[in-house]
Scaffold this active site. Structure first.
Site, short mmCIF file in Angstrom:
data_model
loop_
_atom_site.label_atom_id
_atom_site.label_comp_id
_atom_site.label_asym_id
_atom_site.label_seq_id
_atom_site.Cartn_x
_atom_site.Cartn_y
_atom_site.Cartn_z
N ASP A 123 -11.52 2.53 7.09
CA ASP A 123 -11.08 3.92 7.29
C ASP A 123 -11.48 4.74 6.06
O ASP A 123 -10.66 5.04 5.21
CB ASP A 123 -9.56 3.90 7.48
CG ASP A 123 -8.97 5.27 7.69
OD1 ASP A 123 -9.69 6.15 8.19
OD2 ASP A 123 -7.79 5.46 7.36
N LYS A 181 -10.27 12.13 6.82
CA LYS A 181 -10.48 10.86 7.49
C LYS A 181 -11.49 10.94 8.64
O LYS A 181 -12.12 9.95 8.98
CB LYS A 181 -9.16 10.39 8.11
CG LYS A 181 -8.00 10.27 7.15
CD LYS A 181 -8.06 8.97 6.39
CE LYS A 181 -6.73 8.68 5.70
NZ LYS A 181 -6.74 7.33 5.13
N HIS A 214 0.83 -1.21 0.00
CA HIS A 214 0.00 0.00 0.00
C HIS A 214 0.87 1.26 0.00
O HIS A 214 0.65 2.18 -0.80
CB HIS A 214 -0.93 -0.01 1.23
CG HIS A 214 -1.70 1.26 1.43
ND1 HIS A 214 -2.70 1.67 0.58
CD2 HIS A 214 -1.61 2.22 2.40
CE1 HIS A 214 -3.21 2.82 1.01
NE2 HIS A 214 -2.56 3.18 2.11
#
Lengths: 401, 401
Positions: A219, A239, A118
């Site tokens: 998330d 976020k 990632h």
């Protein structure tokens, strides 16, 4: 005194919620106070009634978690025995009849960035001219940041599209409005059962005593808001509007067969991060988008383990508390179909995916995302994590305030 | 029934804790449970006994704060009246006889970066080749990040030097050990009294209803740990070891005379950040280092106001809760002797300051820092904030874990 009616629960051992799982959650019946239960097959069993312990007559796992890991082991043993015998009928509910709550009160919440795949994918996307996709610190410490504890919601909670500032590189000034690059991050979350005092780091070999269990964690991320705000102090409003957890906390003790070595860490980590036992987790995630599985991220590919995350976040003397939650960051594997965020899966939106017959890059209003996972249990069984589900709904007031 | 003995408290109106201040805090006597009190001159007065309201027989301000701003106004009026008359003797303690506790349970904690002078100084220090010291987003939104709520400690708590990873640009790999660039950040903290629901932004003109009061805030910072860890997700362990708050929360209603316009915001802010009334605060801070005042940062120079910070951090629908704390970021003014962090005051350590006869750049073990502040009150009086004090003690175990 008349003995209460009892019932025998017949659950096949290979059920995802079989006798080797026994996760903890908080359920409620219409008009009744929430209480702690376990999931056993298609049943939710009330723990206060089953075990005769008022610690579980609570709307949160925190009182039980605070009792410590020796008590967690006792309760798990008692639970395993009790569910194999006659169970009080009034302790048993059909899973379909209860609603599931946020299982614990979140104290501090930290999000890590523990997948090399990632981090490297985002590095290639955001810094295409840099030959090295990882930042220099990435292999030396589990990079992480604090997020908003109040925005952690339980599976099934609608996700209102967030509004905020965004600015394309060619725009002269930022504009305000609903996010146009709403994304997910498929993660696992780790729940701290017993905290640690200010000034007292948790050594990596003691992590097992503090970590209570594992949840699925989505998330949700507004990439456009995040891209504009995050320099130099990190993500905030991109976020903080919502993070979804699964309602069942799978105890770490149900995951013994899932323990595997982490990938080789090279360069060698500093001593405070060195593992003395396998701490990788062979947990298979899946990401379902509008009914179609679009990704199967393997947790076993994660570079940093939860024990290292906990050791790192306390090494400066920072205290932890019952209910602390730290999440892994997006779980992504080496293959395209193992990427746990849509920004990676669609390569920044440049490579749309076909989802239930429609082209998709980022999330549209009405889209629904479900995370699931399973892990190996004893004797060829599988341990299920349930699901973390969320549906995107339109920004309120058209995003105006 | 016999009337309890009473006493008249004679406090000059120009006392920093005079009748126009009346801050809220939590105090305890040896062997007794903590309770809510106010500071009046050299006295600490128990509010449950003074007002006959059990809301204050609590070890935290949270239950009172959650009652909302109309109730805050009632209590302040009742308090002002009660302290001007006969006060039950058993409600009154000498300030020197009580110990002061953390006044509220911190829910989520966010740190902003609201001083243009501070942000520009750090930009010049860290990006000397960039002609523009501020990041492109800085004048469009109050940049901020979440920090660790569990590490917020009350004035007087020793600050253990944190250990962690650091790496100089020329080092081949990071090293582990006690921070060698331990710093302060002189800030104000804003305490949310009543929260806001998920999905419901707090409009800038409603901020007054949510904000309960103001504390001094020292955001201790390990610059070497921070420099190595913070790309790309922001500060974490460089900050999370401790943040000191003053024990007295000065209610916003005591700061009416301190309200001033914020500096002109150019370019114009987006509508959700536009102020409809003055929200700057004419509060004078001072930073004392080993007994010597080394800086006097003026809060009136801050670019972003607390109302804008609250509007910004909720504009994406993020919820707030009673006990949320957001801090301003370092308060620095235009002059060198107004800089609120030692990294600025000593220009990254290149220009040591003489403190009580010794050369200093960053903090040494045994150093003590005290923040203080005052604001204008009615009729030429001053409102005091008390102090946020902390002494640096050596890393434990030599920083080894």
């Amino acid at each position: 005194m008349t003995a209460s009616p009892t019932v025998r629960l017949a659950v096949p051992p290979d059920d995802l919620f079989g006798i080797h799982n026994l996760p903890y959650g908080v359920y409620s019946l219409p008009g009744r106070e929430p209480r702690v239960g376990t999931r056993y097959g298609e049943h939710v069993v009330d723990l206060a009634l089953l075990l005769g312990d008022d610690t579980f007559a609570s709307g949160s796992l925190n009182p039980f978690m605070a009792q410590g890991h020796a008590r967690w082991a006792e309760v798990r043993a008692a639970l395993t025995t009790a569910l194999s015998g006659d169970v009080p009928r009034d302790a048993v509910h059909a899973a379909a009849d209860v609603s599931l709550r946020l299982p614990f009160e979140v104290a501090d919440y930290v999000d890590f960035y523990a997948s090399e795949y990632h981090a490297a994918n985002l590095g290639r996307l955001f810094r295409p001219d840099n030959p090295e996709p990882l930042m220099p610190n990435w292999k030396h410490l589990p990079v992480g940041y604090h997020g908003r504890a109040a925005s952690v919601v339980v599976s099934g909670t609608d996700i209102v599209r967030p509004a905020g500032q965004r600015k394309s590189p060619n725009d002269p000034a930022p504009v305000f409005g609903p996010s146009v690059r709403l994304d997910i991050e498929a993660e696992l979350g780790f729940v701290v059962g017993t905290g640690s005092a200010l000034g007292e780091p948790v050594a990596v070999e003691r992590a097992e005593e503090h970590l209570f269990g594992v949840v699925l964690f989505n998330d949700w991320s507004a990439r456009d808001i995040q891209a504009w705000e995050y320099v130099p102090l990190g993500p905030n409003l991109g976020k903080s509007f919502a993070s979804t957890v699964s309602p069942w906390v799978v105890p770490l003790s149900a995951l013994r067969e899932a323990k595997v070595p982490t990938p080789v860490q090279e360069p060698a980590v500093l001593p405070y991060l060195a593992l003395d036992r396998p701490w990788g987790l062979d947990i298979d995630l899946e990401v379902e988008w509008n009914g179609q599985v679009v990704s199967r991220p393997p947790y076993s590919a994660m570079y940093w383990s939860p024990a290292q995350m906990l050791a790192h976040l306390t090494v400066n003397g920072a205290p932890t508390r019952t209910g602390d939650l730290f999440a892994s960051g997006t779980v992504s594997g080496p293959a395209k179909e193992q990427r746990g965020a849509f920004i990676e899966l669609t390569w920044g939106g440049a490579e749309p995916v076909t989802v239930a017959g429609q082209e998709r890059t980022f999330l549209e209003d009405g889209d629904e995302v479900v995370l699931r996972a399973t892990a190996p249990g004893p004797g060829g069984t599988r341990i299920g994590f349930g699901e973390a589900r969320g549906r995107v709904v339109a920004a309120r007031h058209g995003g105006e305030v």
